[in-house]
Design an enzyme around this catalytic site. Sequence first.
Site, short mmCIF file in Angstrom:
data_model
loop_
_atom_site.label_atom_id
_atom_site.label_comp_id
_atom_site.label_asym_id
_atom_site.label_seq_id
_atom_site.Cartn_x
_atom_site.Cartn_y
_atom_site.Cartn_z
N GLY A 43 0.86 -1.19 0.00
CA GLY A 43 0.00 0.00 0.00
C GLY A 43 0.89 1.23 0.00
O GLY A 43 1.86 1.30 0.76
N LYS A 44 0.57 2.21 -0.85
CA LYS A 44 1.50 3.33 -1.02
C LYS A 44 1.74 4.09 0.28
O LYS A 44 2.87 4.45 0.61
CB LYS A 44 1.00 4.24 -2.13
CG LYS A 44 0.99 3.51 -3.48
CD LYS A 44 0.58 4.35 -4.63
CE LYS A 44 0.31 3.49 -5.86
NZ LYS A 44 1.41 2.58 -6.23
N ASN A 47 3.60 1.81 2.81
CA ASN A 47 5.04 1.72 2.49
C ASN A 47 5.77 3.01 2.89
O ASN A 47 6.88 2.96 3.44
CB ASN A 47 5.23 1.48 0.99
CG ASN A 47 4.59 0.20 0.51
OD1 ASN A 47 4.28 -0.69 1.31
ND2 ASN A 47 4.34 0.10 -0.78
N GLU A 144 -5.07 6.22 -3.73
CA GLU A 144 -5.72 4.91 -3.57
C GLU A 144 -6.85 4.98 -2.54
O GLU A 144 -7.32 3.94 -2.07
CB GLU A 144 -4.69 3.84 -3.14
CG GLU A 144 -3.76 3.43 -4.28
CD GLU A 144 -2.75 2.36 -3.89
OE1 GLU A 144 -2.18 1.74 -4.79
OE2 GLU A 144 -2.50 2.15 -2.68
N ASN A 188 5.92 10.04 -11.15
CA ASN A 188 6.81 9.44 -12.16
C ASN A 188 6.44 9.98 -13.54
O ASN A 188 5.53 10.81 -13.68
CB ASN A 188 6.78 7.91 -12.07
CG ASN A 188 5.41 7.33 -12.39
OD1 ASN A 188 4.59 7.95 -13.08
ND2 ASN A 188 5.14 6.14 -11.88
N THR A 219 10.43 11.39 -10.44
CA THR A 219 11.31 10.23 -10.29
C THR A 219 11.34 9.47 -11.62
O THR A 219 10.29 9.15 -12.18
CB THR A 219 10.85 9.31 -9.15
OG1 THR A 219 9.50 8.89 -9.41
CG2 THR A 219 10.89 10.01 -7.81
N GLY A 224 17.30 8.87 -12.94
CA GLY A 224 17.49 9.84 -11.86
C GLY A 224 16.21 10.58 -11.48
O GLY A 224 15.09 10.09 -11.67
N ASP A 251 7.56 4.84 -3.10
CA ASP A 251 7.04 5.10 -1.74
C ASP A 251 8.20 5.27 -0.75
O ASP A 251 8.17 6.16 0.11
CB ASP A 251 6.15 3.93 -1.29
CG ASP A 251 5.07 3.62 -2.30
OD1 ASP A 251 4.58 4.55 -2.96
OD2 ASP A 251 4.73 2.43 -2.45
N GLY A 286 9.82 -7.26 -2.63
CA GLY A 286 8.70 -6.85 -1.79
C GLY A 286 8.68 -5.35 -1.57
O GLY A 286 9.60 -4.63 -1.96
#
Length: 308
Positions: A43-44, A47, A144, A188, A219, A224, A251, A286
């Site tokens: 889970g974002k 994490n 989420e 991203n 990201t 980079g 995350d 993971g």
Amino acid sequence: MDETKGRIVIAGSVNIDISLAVSRLPGPGETLLADAISVSGGGKSGNQAVACGRLGGDIALVARVGDDDYGRLLMANMAEAGVNTDYLTVDPVAPTGQAYIGVAASGENNIIVVQGANGQLLPETVKAALPLIQGASYVSTQLEIPLATVHTLSELCAAHKVRFVLNPSPVAALPDELLSSVSILVLNEHELAVLAGPGDEAAQLARLLGRGVGQVVLTKGGDGVVLADKNRTAHYDAFKVDVVDTTGAGDTFTGALLVALSENRDMAEAIAFAQRAAAIQVTRRGAQDAVPWRAEVDSVTWPVNEQR
Ligand code: RIB
């Protein structure tokens, strides 16, 4: 408690990740055999919270799990990382969120999330966490959870002068009203394209800043990180590591960035710290299981990135 360290509040999703190791990611209509299956915490927001905890941040999580073994596993992960779980509540009906993740031999992944109890993280649930949010340095969330809850978090942050950090994932069109409340947008390249529309990277970043975002941290994996704000655009090279699994790398990057900023380090230092943490993360399998501890990140001897 270290009085000089700001409090970080992460509000959002926690999932159990069912990860399937595959030689490559399947295409539409394709059936593949997996080489292995594993079950771990994810889970974002979960994490990010574990990253903040393991890296020494003053961290509290506002989230919702089901009344099931998966929820109890996630709670145990938070406890192990030293995360304040006073506002990690148990939904009596909805199950803990789940994510089904294909992890290719290249380390790339694709993820399908079943929202479960994360869908019950409602505006009133986060309003109840006001005692945590008031006086925090940063509140961070992602997409989420219900969008109405994201709006409420941004309003609470504006009302209490707390910096609001957003990772727009899974990406969705967002109104200017919300984007203009974001102090730091961590995203991203895919998310940038959806939020900013067509054009080259510089034009896309300029468009987001024009819509009122304070700072954009883009990201780019092996290419980079780019930082853009009204004063500068800076590029930070990636560390070269052997990538095993990229799940949760963004995350861990965000959690580490928040820890460094909450210790009053400047943005360039915070990005370098976050890149180190994420680089360690991708060498392991993971999401929460792969998050490094502070001593590991501090002992990395890779060179500090050059700013272009
Ligand atoms: O960012 C990675 C995370 O996305 C996974 O842990 C999965 O649970 C999904 O939320």
